[in-house]
Enzyme design. Structure first.
Site, mmCIF file in Angstrom:
data_model
loop_
_atom_site.group_PDB
_atom_site.id
_atom_site.type_symbol
_atom_site.label_atom_id
_atom_site.label_comp_id
_atom_site.label_asym_id
_atom_site.label_seq_id
_atom_site.Cartn_x
_atom_site.Cartn_y
_atom_site.Cartn_z
ATOM 1 N N HIS A 128 36.360 65.565 63.929
ATOM 2 C CA HIS A 128 35.624 64.460 64.567
ATOM 3 C C HIS A 128 36.619 63.416 65.073
ATOM 4 C CE1 HIS A 128 33.050 60.988 65.147
ATOM 5 N NE2 HIS A 128 32.061 61.856 65.272
ATOM 6 N N GLU A 133 32.456 66.120 72.505
ATOM 7 C CA GLU A 133 32.132 64.707 72.343
ATOM 8 C C GLU A 133 33.203 63.866 73.022
ATOM 9 O OE1 GLU A 133 29.563 63.867 68.708
ATOM 10 O OE2 GLU A 133 31.578 64.079 67.940
HETATM 11 P P1 PGA Z 1 27.052 58.382 68.401
HETATM 12 O O1 PGA Z 1 28.056 59.290 67.573
HETATM 13 O O2 PGA Z 1 25.798 59.183 68.608
HETATM 14 O O3 PGA Z 1 26.834 57.169 67.531
HETATM 15 O O4 PGA Z 1 27.718 58.049 69.682
HETATM 16 C C1 PGA Z 1 28.189 60.657 67.849
HETATM 17 C C2 PGA Z 1 29.210 61.274 66.937
HETATM 18 O O5 PGA Z 1 30.156 60.576 66.541
HETATM 19 O O6 PGA Z 1 29.099 62.446 66.565
#
Ligand code: PGA
Length: 245
Positions: free
Chosen positions: A92, A161
């Site tokens: 992450h 992401e």
């Molecule tokens: P968020 O986070 O939906 O708060 O942008 C997504 C993530 O970190 O997986």
């Protein structure tokens, strides 16, 4: 195919708040039975969440991260086999930036997780600076270079992401996500057989909420979402799931 919703509760909810969330799930069983949901509580709440959810076995529970070691002298950390879970998130962006995790560490975590739990979520994505420098694909190549040659029958979820979309309220455009997902899809197609590919899912994460989810879910190649802040608020998460009906 029904989309999969992975709720990354980060450090938003303590044990009691996690249990309060689960009791709301239990009073809205139908919605949670008709969707594929994975929940990633903070480590200290995993055990309580798992036992509170024991009658809803379609909801998977996972760890938000795991150590590079399987056991040993690592004060304050948690190995992937410290508790029985269905899934684990590795790589992450908050781990990469706050905890300075590099590709070598993430590779080790990925290996530990793949050999221990049913499904592993590997997060990848470029920062705003990298995007501006037109380095998105170069970064993705580096982050994907740690993929193993085989998955041994385990499930792998690659969550794209973009770091600039996480927790910022900025959602990447559908066209942008489409382009990046096809790049990732081509990269994995060149690595794996069709049999292995059938065990790989592609997710998007980054400010997914009740207003963006409907349009995002039309993106081809997208199997699900990794949801952060909106997943830790029951009303918001419930509205996201309701949009999918
Ligand atoms: P968020 O986070 O939906 O708060 O942008 C997504 C993530 O970190 O997986």
């Amino acid at each position: 195919m029904n989309k999969i919703f992975a709720a990354n509760w980060k450090m938003y909810l303590n044990e009691q708040e996690s249990l309060d969330f689960v009791s709301k799930i239990l009073s809205n069983k139908h919605l949670f039975l008709s969707n594929k949901v994975m929940i990633f509580p903070s480590h200290t709440a995993i055990s309580s969440v798992k036992s509170a959810l024991q009658n809803l076995s379609n909801i998977q529970v996972g760890m938000q991260d795991c150590d590079i070691e399987m056991s040993g002298a690592v004060t304050g950390s948690n190995s992937i086999n410290s508790i029985f879970v269905d899934s684990c998130i590795v790589g992450h962006s908050e781990r990469r930036t706050i905890f300075k995790e590099d590709e070598k560490m993430i590779k080790q975590k990925l290996e530990n997780s793949l050999k221990t739990v049913k499904s592993t979520i590997l997060c990848i994505g470029e920062t705003l600076e990298e995007k501006k420098q037109d380095e998105t694909f170069k970064i993705l190549d580096k982050q994907l270079s740690i993929l193993p040659s085989t998955l041994n029958g385990k499930k792998l979820i690659i969550a794209y992401e973009p770091v600039w979309a996480i927790g910022t309220g900025l959602v990447a455009s559908n066209d942008y996500i489409k382009e990046v997902l096809s790049y990732i899809n081509n990269a994995i197609k060149s690595l794996y057989s069709d049999e292995i590919l059938s065990n790989i899912n592609l997710f998007y994460g980054g400010s997914v909420n009740e207003s963006s989810v409907e349009s995002l879910s039309t993106i081809p190649l997208l199997d699900g979402f990794l949801v952060g802040s909106a997943s830790a608020d029951f009303k918001k998460f419930e509205n996201i799931l309701k949009k999918m009906r």
